[in-house]
Design an enzyme around this catalytic site. Structure first.
Site, short mmCIF file in Angstrom:
data_model
loop_
_atom_site.label_atom_id
_atom_site.label_comp_id
_atom_site.label_asym_id
_atom_site.label_seq_id
_atom_site.Cartn_x
_atom_site.Cartn_y
_atom_site.Cartn_z
N LYS A 13 0.80 -1.09 0.15
CA LYS A 13 -0.07 -0.07 0.19
C LYS A 13 0.79 1.18 -0.15
O LYS A 13 0.35 2.37 -0.68
CB LYS A 13 -0.90 0.09 1.22
N ARG A 88 -10.38 1.16 9.00
CA ARG A 88 -10.08 -0.32 8.98
C ARG A 88 -10.94 -1.14 9.76
O ARG A 88 -10.45 -2.54 9.38
CB ARG A 88 -8.75 -0.20 10.51
N ARG A 127 10.59 -8.90 4.85
CA ARG A 127 10.67 -7.36 4.81
C ARG A 127 11.93 -6.59 5.47
O ARG A 127 12.17 -7.37 6.41
CB ARG A 127 9.23 -7.16 5.58
N ARG A 160 12.45 -6.85 11.47
CA ARG A 160 11.84 -6.85 12.73
C ARG A 160 11.94 -8.35 13.06
O ARG A 160 11.59 -9.41 12.46
CB ARG A 160 10.53 -6.41 12.46
N ARG A 171 -0.95 -12.78 13.37
CA ARG A 171 -1.14 -11.25 13.53
C ARG A 171 -2.03 -11.10 12.41
O ARG A 171 -2.85 -10.02 12.37
CB ARG A 171 0.29 -10.63 13.24
#
Ligand SMILES: [Zn+2]
Length: 225
Positions: A13, A88, A127, A160, A171
């Site tokens: 996004k 959201r 990522r 991370r 998640r």
């Protein structure tokens, strides 16, 4: 023109928002930035949001909407905005509709960058994130020009700890439920446009622009009729 950009974490996004912003000439309003700016500038609604956050509570939707109202009132947003991160949930989508309706506006297009859950897990586990500017990369799909160095600001990129596949799967579950409800909302209002997010980044961009232009042409056509 109000555009809502939808996609799960890892759907790309942020990258696409920048493309759309340049293309449409309207600002990219990401919820995180919205909060940070309102709090930094200590606007009345920013202070209110901060009080909730300091107390460890969720910021109520009404407060977020007022922050959005403040943001949409700025000169750069007279032509509209690309909303990212809000709504959201389906409840927020309804609240946004009501708010826009009160201004004689509406969500003109809700663009979904569609990526299946399994692909998201693969993407998210590779990522790389820039610690300075939050710019994101991927070891495989969107590598930086220099190994583990941000193209934009030259700072180191990190992976991370919570980007492990199992953590990501857990998640994602709740997030995807919320996203699917928001998608269903915009499918019902007729604003939804879906673009296959598994394509190369430039193809996704082209798909979003084409979906948007087709959608807006339809909107204009029906307004003239
Ligand atoms: Zn950076």
């Amino acid at each position: 023109m109000i555009v809502v950009l939808l996609g799960a974490p890892g759907a790309g996004k942020g990258t696409q928002a920048a493309v759309l912003r340049d293309r449409l000439g309207i600002p990219h309003v990401a919820t995180g930035d919205l909060f940070r700016t309102a709090i930094r500038e200590a606007t009345p609604v920013g202070l209110e949001a901060k009080a909730y956050m300091d107390a460890g509570q969720l910021v109520p939707d009404g407060v977020t909407i007022r922050m959005l109202e403040e943001r949409l009132g700025r000169p750069d947003a007279t032509g509209g905005a690309i909303l990212d991160g809000f709504p959201r949930t389906a409840v927020q989508a309804v609240a946004l509709d009501h708010f826009l309706e009160s201004r004689g506006a509406r969500v003109d297009a809700a663009l979904l960058i569609d990526v299946p859950a399994q692909d998201l897990v693969e993407r998210l586990s590779g990522r790389l994130v820039c610690q300075v500017g939050g710019h994101s990369y991927h070891v495989r799909f969107n590598p930086p020009r220099a190994d583990r160095i941000c193209d934009v600001d030259g700072s180191p990129l990190i992976q991370r700890a919570d980007d492990a596949p199992e953590t990501i799967r857990a998640r994602l579950a709740g997030t995807l439920d919320d996203l699917n409800a928001v998608v269903a909302h915009y499918r019902a209002t007729g604003a939804l446009r879906v673009v296959d997010g598994r394509q190369p980044i430039t193809d996704v961009s082209a798909g979003l622009v084409a979906a948007l232009e087709a959608g807006l042409a339809g909107v204009q056509g029906s307004r003239q009729a």
